[in-house]
Design a protein around this motif. Structure first.
Motif: not given
Length: 206
Positions: A91-114
Motif C-alpha cells: 500500500s505504501y509503495q502504491r501510494a508513493k507511485q500515485r503521489g499520495e500519502k498512504a496514511w491519510n484521513a481515508t485510510a484512518r476511516r477505512l481502518l476504524s470501520n474494520m
C-alpha cells in the motif's frame, strides 16, 4: 460542441478528484496474492504438522490446554503479521507511485470501520479458545473478517466488499459443516485472496 466536451472533461476530473479524496485507492493486488499464499501455507502446517482438524464444535484433535494449541495460536499470529506487513508495504509503495500519502484521513476511516468487527471477533475467539469450542474458530474468523472487509469496501474498491461477502458466506456455511471448516477457511483466506489479488492487479495496476 467543444465547450460541451470541455465541460464533460471538467466534470470527469472533478469526479475523479472527489473519489480519490473519499476512497482509499492504494490497495495492491500483490498484497492479496501474498496474503492468500501465507494462509494456504498456514492451513497446511495447521493440519499436517499440528493435526488440527475439528469434527464437531467441541471435538478437536488438539486439547484446549495443550502446548500444541499455543503453537497453533503463534502460527496464526505469524500468518496475520506477515499478511498485514505485506499489505502495509505494498500500500505504501502504491501510494508513493500515485503521489499520495498512504496514511491519510481515508485510510484512518477505512481502518476504524474494520476495527469494530475485528475487535468483536477477537473477543469471541478468546471466548471460544478458553471454553474449548475449537471447532468454531475457523468459521468465526471468516465471519468477522468478512464483516470487516464489507465495512472497508465503502472506503475503497468495490471488490473489497465482494471479497467480504465471499468470506462471510464461507464462514456461515462452515458453521454447519464443521468437519470441512478448515478447507473452507483455506478457500476463503487462501484461494479467494489469491484470485482477488490477481484480478485487482490486472484491472488496476497493469
Amino acid at each position: 460542441m467543444r465547450n460541451n466536451l470541455d465541460h464533460i472533461r471538467d466534470i470527469a476530473e472533478i469526479r475523479s478528484m472527489m473519489e480519490r479524496s473519499s476512497k482509499f485507492m492504494s490497495l495492491s493486488g500483490w498484497a492479496g496474492i501474498f496474503a492468500g499464499t501465507y494462509a494456504l501455507i498456514g492451513a497446511l502446517i495447521a493440519t499436517k504438522v499440528y493435526h488440527f482438524h475439528p469434527v464437531t464444535i467441541s471435538d478437536a484433535t488438539i486439547n484446549s490446554s495443550s502446548a500444541e494449541l499455543v503453537q497453533l495460536i503463534i502460527l496464526a499470529l505469524v500468518v496475520l503479521l506477515m499478511a498485514s506487513g505485506t499489505a502495509i508495504f505494498f500500500s505504501y509503495q502504491r501510494a508513493k507511485q500515485r503521489g499520495e500519502k498512504a496514511w491519510n484521513a481515508t485510510a484512518r476511516r477505512l481502518l476504524s470501520n474494520m476495527a469494530v468487527p475485528l475487535f468483536t471477533g477477537v473477543v469471541i475467539l478468546i471466548f471460544l479458545l478458553t471454553n474449548g469450542l475449537l471447532g468454531l474458530l475457523a468459521p468465526f474468523t471468516l465471519i468477522f473478517y468478512g464483516l470487516a472487509l464489507y465495512n472497508a469496501g465503502t472506503f475503497t474498491f468495490k471488490e473489497v466488499k465482494i471479497l467480504g461477502l465471499v468470506q462471510l458466506s464461507l464462514g456461515l456455511i462452515s458453521i454447519w459443516l464443521i468437519s470441512y471448516a478448515i478447507i473452507l477457511w483455506a478457500v476463503g483466506f487462501g484461494l479467494a485472496h489469491i484470485i482477488y489479488g490477481i484480478y485487482m492487479h490486472n484491472k488496476y495496476e497493469r
